[in-house]
Design an enzyme around this catalytic site. Structure first.
Site, PDB file in Angstrom:
ATOM      1  N   LEU A  68      35.860  30.648  36.343  1.00  0.00           N
ATOM      2  CA  LEU A  68      35.098  31.810  36.807  1.00  0.00           C
ATOM      3  C   LEU A  68      34.084  31.453  37.875  1.00  0.00           C
ATOM      4  O   LEU A  68      33.694  32.287  38.687  1.00  0.00           O
ATOM      5  CB  LEU A  68      34.378  32.476  35.618  1.00  0.00           C
ATOM      6  N   GLY A  69      33.612  30.245  37.871  1.00  0.00           N
ATOM      7  CA  GLY A  69      32.614  29.820  38.829  1.00  0.00           C
ATOM      8  C   GLY A  69      32.077  28.454  38.436  1.00  0.00           C
ATOM      9  O   GLY A  69      32.472  27.875  37.422  1.00  0.00           O
ATOM     10  N   GLY A  71      28.390  25.797  38.702  1.00  0.00           N
ATOM     11  CA  GLY A  71      26.984  25.606  39.039  1.00  0.00           C
ATOM     12  C   GLY A  71      26.683  24.141  39.228  1.00  0.00           C
ATOM     13  O   GLY A  71      27.584  23.291  39.251  1.00  0.00           O
ATOM     14  N   PHE A  73      25.336  21.985  37.250  1.00  0.00           N
ATOM     15  CA  PHE A  73      25.577  21.083  36.130  1.00  0.00           C
ATOM     16  C   PHE A  73      26.767  21.476  35.266  1.00  0.00           C
ATOM     17  O   PHE A  73      26.899  20.973  34.165  1.00  0.00           O
ATOM     18  CB  PHE A  73      24.319  20.998  35.253  1.00  0.00           C
ATOM     19  N   GLY A  74      27.597  22.366  35.753  1.00  0.00           N
ATOM     20  CA  GLY A  74      28.744  22.707  34.938  1.00  0.00           C
ATOM     21  C   GLY A  74      29.670  23.700  35.606  1.00  0.00           C
ATOM     22  O   GLY A  74      29.336  24.323  36.609  1.00  0.00           O
ATOM     23  N   VAL A  76      32.216  27.095  34.823  1.00  0.00           N
ATOM     24  CA  VAL A  76      32.350  28.211  33.894  1.00  0.00           C
ATOM     25  C   VAL A  76      33.817  28.644  33.844  1.00  0.00           C
ATOM     26  O   VAL A  76      34.439  28.877  34.890  1.00  0.00           O
ATOM     27  CB  VAL A  76      31.449  29.387  34.313  1.00  0.00           C
ATOM     28  N   LYS A  90      30.622  27.724  29.719  1.00  0.00           N
ATOM     29  CA  LYS A  90      30.104  26.779  30.707  1.00  0.00           C
ATOM     30  C   LYS A  90      30.200  25.373  30.122  1.00  0.00           C
ATOM     31  O   LYS A  90      29.492  25.022  29.176  1.00  0.00           O
ATOM     32  CB  LYS A  90      28.647  27.102  31.060  1.00  0.00           C
ATOM     33  N   ASP A 202      17.830  28.127  40.919  1.00  0.00           N
ATOM     34  CA  ASP A 202      19.069  28.335  41.681  1.00  0.00           C
ATOM     35  C   ASP A 202      19.419  29.812  41.678  1.00  0.00           C
ATOM     36  O   ASP A 202      20.556  30.208  41.483  1.00  0.00           O
ATOM     37  CB  ASP A 202      20.217  27.511  41.103  1.00  0.00           C
TER      38      ASP A 202
END
Length: 869
Positions: A68-69, A71, A73-74, A76, A90, A202
């Site tokens: 899904l996306g 970031g 640090f992870g 999703v 996540k 962020d």
């Protein structure tokens, strides 16, 4: 698979259809939590997040197949339960070998208790060691590896970035406003309503998710775990997303609570005008941007709605764009707090939610969301700016007003009654020069009278001004007074004229006046132009603005000469005589109302600053400069250094010359008296041998130490007020050195190779700093334990000639060859006031008890009152 299932027999049974009761209860609990959060975000289940085994996470995400996306640090992934329920998972990356239990617990504790309609809810988690095959020294082994995941409610419409378009297409204003308000309320919750405030760091459209009803939900808090309870850090780690970084992070890697406020400003602008128009809005003066956005949305809204509702929506538009531009201010301490932003957005808007489609999720009154009345520690740094922020809030709540001034009919003076129609708040509106009778004029003294004019810029745009006298020959200046007033700053002009007969406004209604021209200043800057051509440049600036249809305001200020009111006196005094010109140093007596000045033609003079009368004067070397003189009050001495390197000691109590000593090989430029010991430091203008000497007057003025180390001329030295055995020196070799009079220890601070002209110590939040005046027209702020520049004070148009901490107020003072003194807040480094004297270059200044200062300039001496913030 059989090998893997041998480590997890319960997972194996579940996968084969033999689900044990415990796993079934876990799955049902997760499904209930997820379904509850999706069905109605306003009604919370109250369940604690469920703990899930890592293999269960892999199965519901189909081995992490649908991303899904991602970031910082992870990544999703989408997870789907057997009953069709959806979840966002996540999976945290392994950083430096993985998150240990302490790190994970900190991350998890930050997230588990978050319950708010505008925050993506955590519904489950995983944190366990998984045995996996690995290679070690060429052999296959089984090793434990930490696997961590956080499971959130699934938000169907995805990121806000997919919905951002210009103001003419896409979402309507009602939906955009609801998203803006939701993001602000979510951020306020993270800052004000939980025990340990969270900084997101962020914040961007990709991390703002929209559910089926277009309710905004803030997501991705992976970075916040790095900061714990700290409110501000300085780090070199790259965080966040470029384009949403505030300037203090780009320049100095400073991370603070204002980081998110800046990012919020970027997001609001993009929601309102789209990505393509963003640069135009932020690069245009704020007043023009507000007008552009307001009129564009008004035109679009007027096609479908009218009346009271149209007016209310237009007010919302204006309020939102003003908030956004405040959030984008380069000085982080001037950005509004999230508490004030939310309060402003809720003002008088609750009646318009019936058409939004999801009014149940939004509070109907400002009191529906509880914001702590006492700010938490994360907000303490902006308490000093509360009044300024409140001014902004009041402005945001105003209805539409005219952007153009209205002149009085039938009057040759455009005296504006409403300050809201002006770019600057001007005080006073009538310039009264105090009349001096002939009895008040001192013999052989060229009597000058003066008054101050304050130009207060309460908005967020730079404003250019030009002050033109109707009859210039009556005043000290022959040319217009020009300048730029920065946002949220006062510009004080000291206007001077020779003594005049009394002319009252009643007896001469058509008397003399000044015309003040003002216009918004674009990015074009005039400060680097030659001073002799600056008046021409400003004339052209205003002519160009008029031709382009820009706002150019004209305000006529009547000038009169009259007796001051009984008991009143002018705090501004100007002296223009040869002895008061080209002043090279100023010292203020600690107990007597005296100032000591030297100048470039060899004259030393003691003045009474109450009357500005001369108490004593003498010449050391005729027509040669005298650059340094000091009071030694405890001995009732005056010490001076002449152009031949000689120190002279005078007893002002006995009115006699006490001592002469050969001190340096060339002109003495600086003398500094130790605050408690019988020591004096001296230095000269010798470039080949930049030598600092220490003199002990209790030992017959013996030279007891010499300090060498600079490779070019030393410009100034100053003792440390908190460690009196140390002093700092600024040099043209581009360094500041910290010396000890008791040891050979030397600390060298390099400031980029440019010439350094002056230095002083100051204390901020119980830590010591240096302010250093530089040849590049900036003053640099150095924290003593940091080997680098902490902050730059910019804006002067000439070299910095003098810097000082005000002895009584939290103010830093910088003087420049551009003829101005600038007053800065020593806590926030905000520019509070600019004082222009129209006396040429500023060479030296001193602070008088209270809020007055005496300034030595090229053409005279001025004593003025500092306007305190």
């Amino acid at each position: 698979m059989n090998h893997l299932f041998s480590y997890f027999p319960r997972i194996k049974n579940w996968a084969l259809g033999h689900r044990p009761p415990a796993a079934a209860r876990v799955a049902r609990g997760v499904n209930r939590a997820v379904s509850s959060s999706m069905e109605n975000t306003a009604q919370r289940s109250g369940n604690e997040p469920s703990k899930l085994p890592y293999e269960f996470i892999k199965l519901i995400t189909k081995d992490f197949s649908e991303e899904l996306g991602h970031g910082t640090f992870g990544i999703v992934y989408k997870g789907v339960y057997e009953d069709g329920g959806e979840i966002a998972v996540k999976v945290l990356r392994n950083i430096s070998g993985g998150l240990d239990d302490v790190e994970f617990q900190k991350e998890f504790d930050n997230l588990r208790g978050l319950k708010h309609p505008n925050i993506v809810e955590l519904v489950a988690f995983c944190n366990e060691i998984v045995e996996e095959p690995a290679e070690f020294q060429g052999q296959q082994i089984t090793a434990g590896r930490v696997r961590t995941a956080l499971c959130f409610e699934y938000v169907h419409n995805g990121g806000l970035n997919k919905f951002i378009s210009d103001q003419y297409t896409g979402l309507g204003w009602s939906e955009r406003y609801k998203i803006i308000r939701g993001v602000c309320e979510g951020l306020a919750y993270l800052r004000l309503e939980i025990e340990n405030p969270i900084m997101h760091l962020d914040l961007k459209p990709e991390n703002i998710l929209l559910n089926k009803n277009m309710v905004a939900k803030i997501a991705d808090f992976g970075i916040s775990k790095l900061f714990g309870e700290e409110n501000t850090k300085k780090t070199m780690s790259v965080i966040g997303t470029m384009g949403y970084w505030p300037p203090e992070y780009i320049k100095h890697q400073i991370i603070s609570k204002e980081f998110d406020i800046f990012s919020l400003g970027v997001i609001i602008v993009k929601i309102m005008v789209g990505q393509e128009n963003y640069n135009y809005i932020v690069e245009t003066p704020a007043r023009k941007s507000i007008k552009f956005v307001h009129e564009s949305w008004k035109n679009r809204l007027s096609k479908t709605i009218s009346g009271h509702k149209l007016e209310a929506y237009c007010n919302q538009v204006k309020r939102c764009i003003k908030i956004a531009l405040d959030c984008l201010k380069s000085n982080r301490q001037e950005r509004p707090t999230i508490k004030h932003i939310v309060a402003c957005l809720k003002e008088k808007d609750t009646m318009f939610y019936e058409d939004d489609g999801d009014s149940s999720t939004l509070p109907s009154d400002i009191n529906d969301i509880t914001i702590n009345s006492t700010p938490c520690s994360a907000l303490e740094l902006v308490e000093h700016n509360t009044l300024a922020i409140m001014d902004t809030v009041h402005t945001l709540n105003e209805t539409e007003t005219s952007f153009f001034p209205q002149s009085e009919n039938g009057s040759d003076l455009k005296l504006l009654d409403s300050e809201d129609t002006e770019l600057l708040h001007v005080q006073p509106r009538e310039l009264c020069f105090p009349f001096m009778s002939s009895l008040e004029v001192l013999p052989r003294k060229k009597a000058m009278i003066s008054c101050s004019l304050q130009l207060n810029n309460k908005e967020n745009d730079r404003v250019a001004f030009m002050l033109v006298a109707k009859t210039p020959k009556r005043y000290l200046t022959r040319k217009p007074l020009c300048g730029i007033v920065p946002p949220r700053c006062v510009y004080t002009l000291s206007l001077t004229m020779p003594k005049q007969p009394p002319v009252t406004s009643s007896s001469d209604s058509g008397g003399d006046y000044f015309t003040l021209y003002t216009t918004l200043m674009s990015q074009y800057d005039l400060r680097d132009h030659d001073k002799d051509s600056i008046s021409v440049k400003y004339h052209k600036l205003f002519e160009k603005a008029k031709l382009a249809g820009e706002e150019v305001h004209e305000l006529k200020l009547r000038a009169i000469c009259d007796q001051p009111a009984q008991g009143a006196s002018s705090s501004d005094q100007i002296i223009i005589v040869p002895d008061a010109q080209q002043v090279s140093s100023i010292d203020v007596h600690p107990t007597e109302p005296w100032i000591l000045t030297t100048n470039h033609v060899g004259i030393i003079r003691v003045w009474n600053y109450h009357t500005m009368e001369t108490l004593d004067s003498f010449k050391l070397v005729i027509y040669e400069p005298v650059c340094a003189a000091k009071f030694i009050a405890r001995e009732k001495w005056i010490i001076t250094g002449d152009g031949n390197g000689v120190i002279h000691v005078y007893s002002y109590d006995q009115n006699q010359h006490d001592k002469t000593l050969d001190a340096q090989d060339s002109c003495i430029t600086t003398l500094v008296v130790h605050p408690t010991q019988p020591f004096v430091l001296s230095l000269s203008d010798d470039e080949d041998d930049p030598l600092i000497k220490l003199w002990d007057w209790d030992r017959g003025w013996a030279c007891t130490r010499e300090f060498r180390g600079h490779t070019n001329k030393v410009m100034q030295v100053t003792f440390n007020p908190e460690n009196k055995d140390c002093f700092a020196s600024a040099s043209c070799d581009g360094t500041v050195k910290i010396w000890s009079i008791c040891s050979d220890n030397i600390t060298t601070l390099k400031l980029g190779g440019q010439s350094l002209l002056c230095v002083d110590y100051f204390t901020r939040r119980n830590q010591q700093y240096l302010i250093v005046g530089c040849q590049d027209k900036t003053a640099q702020i150095w924290k003593l334990e940091m080997n680098g520049c902490f902050e730059k004070l910019e804006g002067h148009a000439g070299h910095i000639s003098a810097v000082s901490l005000h002895p009584e107020h939290r103010l830093l003072l910088t003087g420049s060859l551009d003829g101005t003194v600038r007053v800065w807040n020593s806590i926030t480094y905000k520019l509070e006031n600019i004082i222009g004297f129209n006396l040429g270059a500023v060479y030296a200044f001193g602070c008088i008890k209270g809020s007055r200062m005496v300034v030595g300039c090229h053409e005279g001496i001025a004593m003025v009152k500092i306007s305190l913030p």
